[in-house]
Scaffold this active site. Structure first.
Site, PDB file in Angstrom:
ATOM      1  N   ASP A   2       0.893  -1.079  -0.011  1.00 27.66           N
ATOM      2  CA  ASP A   2       0.069   0.026  -0.062  1.00 27.66           C
ATOM      3  C   ASP A   2       0.982   1.181  -0.193  1.00 27.66           C
ATOM      4  OD1 ASP A   2      -1.538   2.010   0.570  1.00 27.66           O
ATOM      5  OD2 ASP A   2      -2.829   0.928   2.235  1.00 27.66           O
ATOM      6  N   TYR A  13      -9.150  15.435  -6.572  1.00 29.38           N
ATOM      7  CA  TYR A  13      -8.227  14.838  -7.557  1.00 29.38           C
ATOM      8  C   TYR A  13      -7.307  15.845  -8.058  1.00 29.38           C
ATOM      9  CZ  TYR A  13      -6.954  11.737 -11.204  1.00 29.38           C
ATOM     10  OH  TYR A  13      -6.389  10.725 -12.142  1.00 29.38           O
TER      11      TYR A  13
END
Length: 236
Positions: free
Chosen positions: A61, A152
């Site tokens: 991760d 984003y």
């Protein structure tokens, strides 16, 4: 540059752009490590790629520096070097800022932005030894803002700025650093399953060929930021 035997690490390499790049690098004779957050996804990608000798699958991760440090150590333990790192892992949640969940904001920051730092931090000493290449997968959203994209946009603007500053920091070690900023890509991003409807978009293998072209470029020349978009956008 002869790429045969060179070693690459691709985060988010189990599907989409990362997977497409992995295929292109393997075709050039490189050894490729791919990582993903899901062990099942890693194993599925390994089975699909099929090249057991030249592929290493890693569950990591990127929001965890310790995960990335362990991943890089496994690559070095297996192959003894690291020549290319592509920080590709990313997620996107799109909503008006007044409706965006705090958890979605933090997930994008942790994976899209913190992730590129963690991946470079874990690999930079190996890249110094190989005088290697560090690439990030940003987006045209890193220079063009749009409604519902505040989170984003924030991460991808950050990735572009981070990568360009890292380029200035690392070129004294003969490490090349580039950020690639695609527009619409036929990928698995946000659960999309590429199909004929995506045929007008950039394909994952197009990004793979671009990565190969960058690796093959003369060492004296560095395209540090590359915008790439579909030749003809969907007009439907």
């Amino acid at each position: 540059m002869n790429l045969k035997g060179k070693v690459a690490y691709i985060t988010g390499g189990t599907k989409g752009i990362g997977y497409g790049v992995a295929e292109c690098l393997l075709a050039q004779g490189m050894k490729v490590a791919i990582s993903g957050r899901s062990e099942a996804g890693v194993q599925e990608a390994l089975k699909s790629l099929g090249d057991k000798e030249n592929v290493l699958g890693l569950r990591s991760d990127v929001s965890s520096l310790s995960d990335e440090t362990v991943a890089v150590k496994k690559i070095l333990d297996k192959w003894g070097q690291l020549d290319l790192v592509l920080a590709n892992a990313g997620v996107g949640h799109f909503a008006p800022i007044d409706e965006m969940k705090e958890s979605e904001w933090h997930k994008m920051i942790n994976i899209n932005l913190n992730g590129v730092f963690h991946t470079l931090k874990a690999s930079v000493e190996a890249l110094k030894k190989s005088e290697g290449y560090y690439m990030t997968l940003a987006s045209l959203a890193g220079t063009n803002f749009f409604a519902n994209g505040a989170g984003y946009n924030a991460t991808k603007f950050g990735v572009v700025g981070f990568t360009q500053a890292a380029m200035l920091d690392l070129r004294k070690y003969n490490i090349k650093v580039t950020t690639i900023m695609p527009g619409s890509v036929a990928s698995n991003f946000n659960g999309n399953k590429p199909s004929e409807k995506d045929s007008w978009k950039i394909q994952a293998e197009d990004i793979g060929k671009l990565v190969v072209d960058l690796l093959m470029m003369h060492p004296r020349t560095l395209p540090s930021k590359i915008e790439v978009r579909p030749t003809r956008p969907d007009l439907k």
